[in-house]
Design an enzyme around this catalytic site. Sequence first.
Site, PDB file in Angstrom:
ATOM      1  N   ARG A   1      -2.123   9.114  -5.440  1.00 28.30           N
ATOM      2  CA  ARG A   1      -2.221   9.469  -4.740  1.00 28.30           C
ATOM      3  C   ARG A   1      -3.743   9.316  -4.645  1.00 28.30           C
ATOM      4  NH1 ARG A   1      -0.857  15.742  -3.645  1.00 28.30           N
ATOM      5  NH2 ARG A   1      -2.362  16.079  -4.648  1.00 28.30           N
ATOM      6  N   ALA A   2      -4.390   9.250  -3.730  1.00 31.49           N
ATOM      7  CA  ALA A   2      -5.601   7.819  -3.477  1.00 31.49           C
ATOM      8  C   ALA A   2      -6.567   9.734  -2.888  1.00 31.49           C
ATOM      9  CB  ALA A   2      -5.852   7.454  -2.232  1.00 31.49           C
TER      10      ALA A   2
ATOM     11  N   TYR B   1     -11.751   7.718   5.633  1.00 31.30           N
ATOM     12  CA  TYR B   1     -10.928   6.641   5.280  1.00 31.30           C
ATOM     13  C   TYR B   1     -11.317   5.832   6.046  1.00 31.30           C
ATOM     14  CZ  TYR B   1      -7.227   8.979   1.632  1.00 31.30           C
ATOM     15  OH  TYR B   1      -6.835   9.254   0.565  1.00 31.30           O
TER      16      TYR B   1
ATOM     17  N   HIS C   1       1.148  -1.006  -0.122  1.00 34.22           N
ATOM     18  CA  HIS C   1       0.259  -0.275  -0.401  1.00 34.22           C
ATOM     19  C   HIS C   1       0.948   1.263   0.342  1.00 34.22           C
ATOM     20  CE1 HIS C   1      -3.465   1.969   2.479  1.00 34.22           C
ATOM     21  NE2 HIS C   1      -3.080   2.563   0.712  1.00 34.22           N
TER      22      HIS C   1
ATOM     23  N   GLU D   1       1.723   2.623   4.162  1.00 34.47           N
ATOM     24  CA  GLU D   1       1.434   3.615   3.118  1.00 34.47           C
ATOM     25  C   GLU D   1       1.963   4.850   3.106  1.00 34.47           C
ATOM     26  OE1 GLU D   1      -2.808   4.925   4.355  1.00 34.47           O
ATOM     27  OE2 GLU D   1      -2.972   5.805   2.379  1.00 34.47           O
TER      28      GLU D   1
ATOM     29  N   HIS E   1     -10.767   1.394  -1.742  1.00 31.37           N
ATOM     30  CA  HIS E   1     -10.209   3.279  -0.570  1.00 31.37           C
ATOM     31  C   HIS E   1     -11.159   4.242  -1.612  1.00 31.37           C
ATOM     32  CE1 HIS E   1      -6.811   5.898   0.709  1.00 31.37           C
ATOM     33  NE2 HIS E   1      -6.126   4.639   0.660  1.00 31.37           N
TER      34      HIS E   1
ATOM     35  N   HIS F   1      -5.472   0.581   6.132  1.00 32.63           N
ATOM     36  CA  HIS F   1      -5.702   0.876   7.400  1.00 32.63           C
ATOM     37  C   HIS F   1      -6.162   0.103   8.173  1.00 32.63           C
ATOM     38  CE1 HIS F   1      -7.174   3.650   3.905  1.00 32.63           C
ATOM     39  NE2 HIS F   1      -5.423   4.061   3.960  1.00 32.63           N
TER      40      HIS F   1
END
Lengths: 337, 337
Positions: free
Chosen positions: B66-67, B189, B6, B279, B173, B218
Site C-alpha cells: 500500500r503506497a 499523488y 499498478h 490502481e 509514487h 495516475h
Amino acid sequence: MIIDCHGHYTTAPQSLWDWRKGQVADPKNFSKKLNISDQEIRDSLEGAQLKIQRERGTDLTFFSPRAGSMEHHVGDVKVSEAWSRECNDLIHRACTLHPANFAAVCQLPQSPGVPPANCIPELERCVNELGFIGCNLNPDPSGGWWKEPPLTDRWWYPLYEKLVELEVPAMVHVSSSCNPAFHFTGAHYINADTTAFMQFLTSDLFKDFPALKFVIPHGGGAVPYHWGRYRGLAQDMKRPPLKELLLNNVYFDTCVYHQPGIDLLLKVIPADNILFAAEVVGAVRGIDPETGRYYDDTRQYIENAPGLPDADKKKIFSGNVGKVYPRAARLLRRPGP
Amino acid sequence: MIIDCHGHYTTAPQSLWDWRKGQVADPKNFSKKLNISDQEIRDSLEGAQLKIQRERGTDLTFFSPRAGSMEHHVGDVKVSEAWSRECNDLIHRACTLHPANFAAVCQLPQSPGVPPANCIPELERCVNELGFIGCNLNPDPSGGWWKEPPLTDRWWYPLYEKLVELEVPAMVHVSSSCNPAFHFTGAHYINADTTAFMQFLTSDLFKDFPALKFVIPHGGGAVPYHWGRYRGLAQDMKRPPLKELLLNNVYFDTCVYHQPGIDLLLKVIPADNILFAAEVVGAVRGIDPETGRYYDDTRQYIENAPGLPDADKKKIFSGNVGKVYPRAARLLRRPGP
C-alpha cells in the site's frame, strides 16, 4: 467582446526590477523612489500585451503584477507591503493609460506566517481608491515549502470577509518556487491549482462564504483531467456532488496550451464555470510547430473546439465575468468618454 | 492478455497494520514476529483484487505494498528497512500463492535525508532472491515537505545504476502526506507525478541512464492535460522535443477515472508510452452515477475510446510491458506448471 481574465505585467520596465533588487539588498535603508515615465509604460505594453490583443482580437485583459515576482517569501512583511504597493501602483498607471485594454488586479502583501488580514489595507486601497477589480491570492507565500494553513482554514477568513464585502474574487496564484523539487511554471503553478481545488473539495468553506469567488488558473491544474477522480473522491467522502459543492464559487481559466486540453476542459467543466484567459506574456512564448500558432493563443482553441455552442462561447469569452468580477462588469457598463 | 501495472495491497490483513502500529510505538524494543497465515492472505485478496480481476477480465496485476503506508517519513532508516522488508515479504507471499494473478513490485526502505543507495540491498533481495519485477520510488520521503533533491540529482544515481543493472523500472509514487496543504490521493499523488515529469524535462538524466525506465502513475498527473505547455516550455528552454527527450524512458499509466481523461491521454501520449492500470483497490472506490460502473474500472475507458486502433490497444494492455518490465516479460514466457 473577449475578456482575458489572466494577464501579468511581465514586461514591466527594467527600473521596476532594479528597484526591487535595491529593496531586497538593503530593505532597512532603501528609500529610492521608483522613477518610470508614462512613455516607458506605454512602450513596455505596446509591442507586447497591446500588440497581442490586436493580433488575436481580444479586447480587455485583467492585468496584475508579474506572478513570479510577487516573491512573498523574500524579506519580511514590511518588504512585501512596500513591494506590493509599488507593483500595484504601476498596474494602476498602466490601466489608467489604457482604460479600454486593461482592468487592474492586485498583488497582496502576504508574508509567510503573517495572518492574511494584514493584506486588507492594501486590498482596500487598490479597490476603493484605485478601482481594482480582483486580486491574486498566494496559497503558499513560503515559495514552494507549503507552510501556510490550507486555504480553507480560518486563518484566511478575515481576508475572505473583506473580499466578499468588496465584491472582489481571488485568483489562486503562487509565485516563484525556492524549492528545487518544483519548477515554477512547470510544476509549482500547476500543483498549486490542483492543491487548492482539493482543499476546497474537503471543506465547508463555501457554506461559510457563499458569495466568495475563486478563479483557479492554468485550466484548473490537473483537475479537469482527473474530474472522475475528484467526483469519485467527493462521493467516497460523502460530500455533495462537485457541482453543488464548489461550482457556485470556483471557476477555471482557459490557460491550457493545446487543443486537446481545451477540448477536455470544455467537455467536463460547465461553460458557466470557465473564464477565457491566455496568460500573455507568460510562461510559454513560442510557436507550436504542430499548429504554426502561438501555444498561448488560447482563443484559437476555443474557436476551434468541436461542437461548442455559441452561447457557451459567449459565456466563456465575456458572459461569465459579471458574476465573478462584478466590479469589472460595472466598469464595462460605464459610458465611454 | 490484460496486465494492470499498478495495484497495491491495500487490503492486507489487519495484523500487518497492527504490526506497524507496534513498530512505530516503540521501534527500539519491538521484536514481534508478523503472523499471517496463507489462508488470511488468500481471504484478503479473494473478495477484492481477485474478484475485480475476474469481473473486469484483467489477467495479471503488478502488485506492491500500500503506497500510503510506505510512510518513509515515519521513524528512522532502520524502521523503514524493517517495515519495507515485512511489506515486501507479504507481497512475495501473495504473489507466490497466486502466481498467475500477481507479479511483485517492492517498496524501497527510503528515509528522509538518507542517500537512496541504502535501498540497494532490499532491492537486490527482492529482485534476485524473490523474483520482483519492479519497485516504487518515492520522490518525497519527507511526506509532503519535498526536502529531497530532485529525482534528476546525482543523489539518486547509485540507485539508478542498480535499477539499470537489474533491469527493473521504478514507478514514481509518493506515500501519505503530513502536510495539511496536500490531500494525499487528491493532491499529493497527482502533484508528485507532475513534479517528477518536470524534473525529467529540465535535466539530462536519460543521457546518463539511457536504459532507465520510469512509470509516472495516475495518468501522468497533470502532464497530458498540459502537454502543449510542456512542449512549449521545453521549446523555450531549447530542449529537444519531448518525444526525443523523455519518451524512451518515461511511461504513463491509465489511472484516470473518466472517459474524457483517458481520451485525452490516448490522444496526446503515444500508445508506445502508455501502460494499462487501474490502481485497485485504491483511491476511488465508488460507482460513477454517470456510467453505472466503477470509476476505477479503467478498462472500459480504453475499450470505449473512440478510434483507438487495435494494435495500440494491445500495446497498452500488454504489449508495452516487455520493454518497461523485462523481468515480467520473462516471467510470462516461462512455461506453466
